[in-house]
Write a protein that holds these residues in place. Structure first.
Motif, mmCIF file in Angstrom:
data_model
loop_
_atom_site.group_PDB
_atom_site.id
_atom_site.type_symbol
_atom_site.label_atom_id
_atom_site.label_comp_id
_atom_site.label_asym_id
_atom_site.label_seq_id
_atom_site.Cartn_x
_atom_site.Cartn_y
_atom_site.Cartn_z
ATOM 1 N N LEU A 119 57.043 101.287 2.929
ATOM 2 C CA LEU A 119 58.323 100.644 2.669
ATOM 3 C C LEU A 119 59.378 101.338 3.518
ATOM 4 N N SER A 120 60.473 100.658 3.809
ATOM 5 C CA SER A 120 61.521 101.272 4.625
ATOM 6 C C SER A 120 62.893 100.976 4.042
ATOM 7 N N SER A 121 63.847 101.836 4.425
ATOM 8 C CA SER A 121 65.220 101.699 3.964
ATOM 9 C C SER A 121 66.132 102.444 4.932
ATOM 10 N N THR A 122 67.402 102.086 4.928
ATOM 11 C CA THR A 122 68.391 102.812 5.714
ATOM 12 C C THR A 122 69.029 103.935 4.905
ATOM 13 N N SER A 123 68.611 104.104 3.654
ATOM 14 C CA SER A 123 69.155 105.140 2.784
ATOM 15 C C SER A 123 68.022 105.847 2.047
ATOM 16 N N PRO A 124 68.137 107.149 1.811
ATOM 17 C CA PRO A 124 67.084 107.846 1.065
ATOM 18 C C PRO A 124 66.990 107.415 -0.390
ATOM 19 N N THR A 125 68.047 106.791 -0.906
ATOM 20 C CA THR A 125 68.002 106.301 -2.283
ATOM 21 C C THR A 125 67.641 104.823 -2.369
ATOM 22 N N GLY A 126 67.370 104.214 -1.222
ATOM 23 C CA GLY A 126 66.948 102.830 -1.194
ATOM 24 C C GLY A 126 68.105 101.849 -1.097
ATOM 25 N N PRO A 127 67.827 100.572 -1.229
ATOM 26 C CA PRO A 127 66.527 100.035 -1.665
ATOM 27 C C PRO A 127 65.479 100.044 -0.541
ATOM 28 N N PHE A 128 64.256 100.453 -0.889
ATOM 29 C CA PHE A 128 63.126 100.415 0.032
ATOM 30 C C PHE A 128 62.424 99.069 -0.113
ATOM 31 N N ASN A 129 62.132 98.448 1.032
ATOM 32 C CA ASN A 129 61.442 97.172 1.058
ATOM 33 C C ASN A 129 60.094 97.311 1.747
ATOM 34 N N VAL A 130 59.126 96.549 1.273
ATOM 35 C CA VAL A 130 57.771 96.622 1.821
ATOM 36 C C VAL A 130 57.755 96.083 3.250
ATOM 37 N N VAL A 131 57.174 96.854 4.176
ATOM 38 C CA VAL A 131 57.143 96.439 5.587
ATOM 39 C C VAL A 131 55.728 96.347 6.141
ATOM 40 N N THR A 132 54.711 96.665 5.343
ATOM 41 C CA THR A 132 53.326 96.516 5.799
ATOM 42 C C THR A 132 52.501 95.889 4.691
ATOM 43 N N GLY A 133 51.336 95.425 5.080
ATOM 44 C CA GLY A 133 50.340 95.063 4.091
ATOM 45 C C GLY A 133 49.605 96.304 3.637
ATOM 46 N N ASN A 134 48.526 96.092 2.929
ATOM 47 C CA ASN A 134 47.729 97.223 2.450
ATOM 48 C C ASN A 134 46.992 97.845 3.630
ATOM 49 N N LEU A 135 47.304 99.116 3.922
ATOM 50 C CA LEU A 135 46.700 99.812 5.064
ATOM 51 C C LEU A 135 45.471 100.608 4.661
ATOM 52 N N GLY A 136 45.061 100.471 3.406
ATOM 53 C CA GLY A 136 43.868 101.178 2.974
ATOM 54 C C GLY A 136 44.125 102.666 2.802
ATOM 55 N N LYS A 137 43.115 103.459 2.997
ATOM 56 C CA LYS A 137 43.110 104.913 2.825
ATOM 57 C C LYS A 137 43.128 105.261 1.333
ATOM 58 N N THR A 138 42.601 106.444 1.025
ATOM 59 C CA THR A 138 42.637 106.919 -0.350
ATOM 60 C C THR A 138 44.022 107.488 -0.667
ATOM 61 N N ILE A 139 44.167 108.054 -1.832
ATOM 62 C CA ILE A 139 45.492 108.380 -2.371
ATOM 63 C C ILE A 139 46.175 109.532 -1.636
ATOM 64 N N ASP A 140 47.455 109.730 -1.990
ATOM 65 C CA ASP A 140 48.259 110.898 -1.606
ATOM 66 C C ASP A 140 48.534 110.952 -0.108
ATOM 67 N N GLY A 141 49.135 109.895 0.394
ATOM 68 C CA GLY A 141 49.504 109.867 1.798
ATOM 69 C C GLY A 141 50.634 110.842 2.117
ATOM 70 N N HIS A 142 50.533 111.467 3.284
ATOM 71 C CA HIS A 142 51.545 112.419 3.741
ATOM 72 C C HIS A 142 51.683 112.282 5.250
ATOM 73 N N VAL A 143 52.919 112.400 5.759
ATOM 74 C CA VAL A 143 53.178 112.248 7.193
ATOM 75 C C VAL A 143 53.804 113.523 7.737
ATOM 76 N N PHE A 144 53.296 113.968 8.880
ATOM 77 C CA PHE A 144 53.836 115.129 9.579
ATOM 78 C C PHE A 144 54.271 114.708 10.978
ATOM 79 N N ILE A 145 55.457 115.165 11.384
ATOM 80 C CA ILE A 145 55.993 114.882 12.721
ATOM 81 C C ILE A 145 55.939 116.160 13.533
ATOM 82 N N ASP A 146 55.223 116.140 14.650
ATOM 83 C CA ASP A 146 55.056 117.325 15.489
ATOM 84 C C ASP A 146 56.229 117.483 16.450
#
Length: 822
Positions: A119-146
């Motif tokens: 989901l995406s938003s222009t604010s950290p408090t939202g509102p967040f809107n869904v921008v993808t379908g189900n991308l699969g993967k198991t639980i607990d997604g985390h993103v790191f930016i190098d």
């Protein structure tokens, strides 16, 4: 090279001063928050820092839609901000995490564990809107930016953490294993980078297990591979006491810009519709590249420190905290930012703070470009180490050239400008963060957390500020702290019980924080004052070359008044070395002898039992009186006298024992374990230190092993809810097989320490005795005069306290005549 080592006989004097008054407030784990999910709490907490504010997201109750969010300036006082997302896709949203990238906030969550949505938003408090379908993967997604702007996605795998490259914040590639895992179920990865190394924290075991815990691993090769689990794991664990089941953490820099904190949940039992969990937070400190969580704590701890200077511009005028340099049209907008909008001039318009930093510092600046001028170099950014127009540094963003430009002016002489490229498509009209870390003459530059470059310059203390060149720019939260690269640990009140690194003595300089008889740091490592510090063979910085009359002070926070045992980690080639602990003018310990360890890198534990400490914030002074020894760290643990006990099981029960895995029964006055997997049962007090434990042991089956446990702490059920951990405790295991006697070490992992080949028969009684003293363990079988195994655990993490017990693995075994004596 040793400083007069052959002249002196060492005595340390630790002076535990009167409780130090403090005006700071304190937080206490675990914590509830307003408007949390009723009967569900605050599970899987994730904290995002943006423009000086912290935003907390937690898992959604299984019966509800939406993701809740709270905000805070200090990580202690949280305000509920409502639902950041309310789309039905967020029904039972697991472990929502949010990143900020190039003007947009992206939320990653796995609703009810059924794949991932973004989901995406222009604010950290939202509102967040869904921008993808189900991308699969198991639980607990985390993103790191190098540092180069590349993104990686992490998620739980079967017994491991998997990772995938990302071509954009909304596109996840194919996953592969990171090589990180706990054997059983592994989840909740967090990845961050420090001093060029990648750190991954991760959680293992079932969420309802008291043995839910956090480990960490380090990679020097990349964010998705090359990880090596640290030898001190678990990094965070508690299976008994006030908080249990600790895990699913996030790691975030605190308000002082320098201290890492681990945010995690604890298990308080089953709620009405899921696990009931609450919020916990503990400080992380560093010794070289070792990450040390100072917890878990359950008593009041000082609130995170705020920066030495900070400004949210939450007012209508700029005010006296800032001074204008060279003009420009500056103002405050909406009580939330400062702006400058003069275009058409290449003058560097500046606003600098009235308060100057110390020589070493960390500074943070948030900014965005509103309009760019037409000159050759329209730029905007930060100034630092500013004393006057002849001495300062700058770091400026250039949308025209898509880069960070850095510059120094020293004694009126302009130094070469050096630039660093920024990722393609960087949107300068959105908020970005410049971070400056200054240590000595070294300046490190970060943009949105990405390390973009390092320079050296002969600049010291000074003011910080904002500046523009032919640009209309807005400036948000700005701050500096007089700490860098973890130096805030020096002034922090370290919790006791706990471990204190010797090099984490207080700030304040000669005569206040320490006394050293040499003018410079002989070892040249870690700190820039006169204390003598080196990097040792264990990968830690330690105090060395200590001489008569030298001393160091440490700030501590003693949990409760009572008796504690202290383990000092020492190395020396000298004989007759002694140490002592004082409380003001009161000698707490008398003389403690420190034997020669044979080499300056042969580290040994020297223990003193039953030292009475008073509760509260205190200062310990370490004075070297005679001799010489290197000093690495000291560990404080609660003390309890060993209670003699004898158990013959003649009453047909095992009252007082705690059974874990396996099938235990009292049969004909014997304690019996008949299990195809692991089985253990414990008794005693986790505060026990030195003792002798004995038992008769009879192996029924020819396979597997059976024996006794010593120094047991943090035991849990290793096979509950589908887990299969044979090593679910911390401590030592002395055991028999038909081919010998062995000693192993368990810390939710297994290490064989020593073995002795012998021949033992089934259906035959053998008498085993284990003697633990300090970090030495002796194991006797039948012959009570000559040990079959004599082992001293000189590792960084010897277990010196704990309960006793019995254990088997894949073996039917009987025990009788079990006893413990001091």
């Amino acid at each position: 090279m040793r400083k007069l080592r052959w002249l002196f006989l060492l005595t340390f004097t630790f002076s535990l001063m009167t409780s130090v008054p403090t005006t700071s407030s304190a937080y206490q784990n675990p914590r509830s928050l307003p408007d949390e999910w009723e009967q569900y709490g605050l599970g899987d907490p994730y904290v995002l820092k943006f423009n000086g504010y912290y935003y907390l997201y937690v898992s959604t109750r299984d019966t509800d839609d939406g993701v809740k969010v709270w905000s805070s300036r200090d990580m202690v006082n949280w305000s509920y901000r409502g639902l950041a997302a309310s789309d039905p896709i967020t029904h039972g949203a697991y472990a929502p995490e949010v990143i900020y990238w190039n003007g947009m906030f992206y939320m990653y969550t796995s609703p009810a564990g059924k794949g991932h949505y973004i989901l995406s938003s222009t604010s950290p408090t939202g509102p967040f809107n869904v921008v993808t379908g189900n991308l699969g993967k198991t639980i607990d997604g985390h993103v790191f930016i190098d540092d180069d702007g590349s993104l990686s996605f992490y998620h739980a795998g079967q017994g491991r953490i998997d990772a995938a490259p990302m071509s954009s914040p909304t596109s996840i590639g194919a996953s592969s294993t990171t090589g990180v895992g706990m054997g059983g179920w592994t989840e909740g990865a967090t990845v961050f980078k420090r001093n060029g190394k990648y750190y991954m924290t991760y959680t293992g075991n079932h969420v309802f297990s008291k043995g839910y815990r956090v480990d960490y691993a380090v990679s020097t090769t990349g964010p998705r591979s090359g990880y090596v689990a640290d030898s001190l794991n678990p990094a965070l664990i508690s299976t008994e006491g006030q908080t249990v089941g600790l895990g699913h953490n996030t790691v975030v820099l605190g308000p002082n810009l320098d201290t890492h904190y681990m945010i995690y949940h604890n298990l308080e039992g089953p709620g009405v519709i899921g696990p009931l969990r609450h919020l916990n937070m503990d400080r992380i400190v560093w010794n070289n590249d070792k990450m040390i969580v100072q917890g878990p704590t359950t008593t009041p701890q000082p609130d995170p420190e705020m920066p030495a200077f900070y400004d949210y511009f939450d007012r209508t005028t700029i005010g006296s905290r800032w001074a204008n340099v060279n003009g420009g049209n500056w103002g405050i907008y909406n009580q939330q930012l400062m702006w400058q909008n003069t275009l058409g001039s290449t003058t560097w318009y500046k606003q600098v703070t009235s308060l100057a930093s110390q020589s070493d510092y960390t500074a943070e600046f948030n900014m965005k470009e509103m309009q760019r001028g037409t000159s050759a170099s329209p730029r905007y950014g930060a100034t630092f180490s500013y004393t006057d127009e002849n001495n300062y540094g700058v770091a400026m963003l250039s949308s025209k050239n898509n880069r960070l430009a850095t510059f120094f002016r020293i004694n009126g002489v302009d130094q070469a400008c050096q630039t660093f490229d920024l990722p393609a498509g960087f949107d300068y009209s959105k908020w970005h963060t410049i971070r400056i870390e200054k240590a000595g003459s070294t300046f490190k530059y970060y943009v949105d957390g990405m390390h973009k470059g390092t320079r050296t310059a002969n600049l010291g203390a000074g003011k910080i500020g904002e500046l523009t060149e032919d640009t209309h720019a807005d400036f948000g939260f700005v701050a500096f702290s007089n700490d860098v690269n973890g130096s805030s640990a020096w002034e922090a009140y370290k919790p006791i019980p706990g471990t204190i690194e010797a090099v984490h003595y207080m700030k304040g300089g000669e005569g206040t924080a320490y006394h050293d008889t040499t003018a410079n740091n002989i070892g040249g490592a870690y700190r820039t004052d006169a204390a003598d510090i080196r990097l040792n063979s264990e990968g830690l910085f330690n105090l060395g070359w200590n001489q008569t009359g030298e001393w160091y002070k440490y700030k501590v926070n003693v949990e409760s008044s009572g008796y504690y045992d202290i383990d000092f980690r020492m190395a020396t080639t000298m004989s007759g070395v002694q140490i002592r602990v004082w409380d003001g003018t009161t000698d707490l310990t008398g003389i403690i002898d420190v034997p020669s360890t044979g080499d300056w890198d042969n580290w040994r534990i020297v223990s003193k039992k039953g030292v009475y400490l008073k509760a509260g914030q205190r200062e310990l002074r370490v004075e070297f009186v005679n001799g010489e020894a290197d000093f690495s760290r000291m560990t404080f643990q609660k003390n309890a006298a060993v209670t003699p006990m004898s158990e013959h099981f003649n009453d047909g029960n095992d009252d007082g024992w705690t059974r874990f895995e396996g099938t235990w029964a009292v049969e004909n006055g014997e304690y019996s374990s008949g299990s195809s997997g692991p089985a253990k049962s414990t008794i005693g007090d986790a505060r026990w230190a030195d003792y002798t434990v004995e038992s008769d042991i009879k192996m029924i089956d020819s396979g597997g092993d059976g024996g006794m446990l010593v120094r047991v702490s943090n035991p849990s059920h290793g096979t509950e809810r589908g887990q299969n951990n044979y090593d679910a405790f911390q401590g030592y295991y002395a055991y028999l097989t038909t081919s010998g006697v062995n000693l192993g070490k368990m810390s939710y992992s297994w290490t064989l320490l020593k073995g002795s080949a012998q021949s033992y028969s089934t259906n035959t009684w053998y008498h085993m005795k284990v003697v633990v003293s300090g970090n030495n363990i002796k194991v006797y079988v039948d012959d009570m005069a000559a040990p079959k195994i004599d082992y001293t655990d000189n590792s960084l993490n010897p277990f010196t306290h704990g309960k006793v017990g019995v254990r088997t693995a894949n073996k039917h075994t009987h025990f009788d005549n079990f006893s413990v004596s001091p």
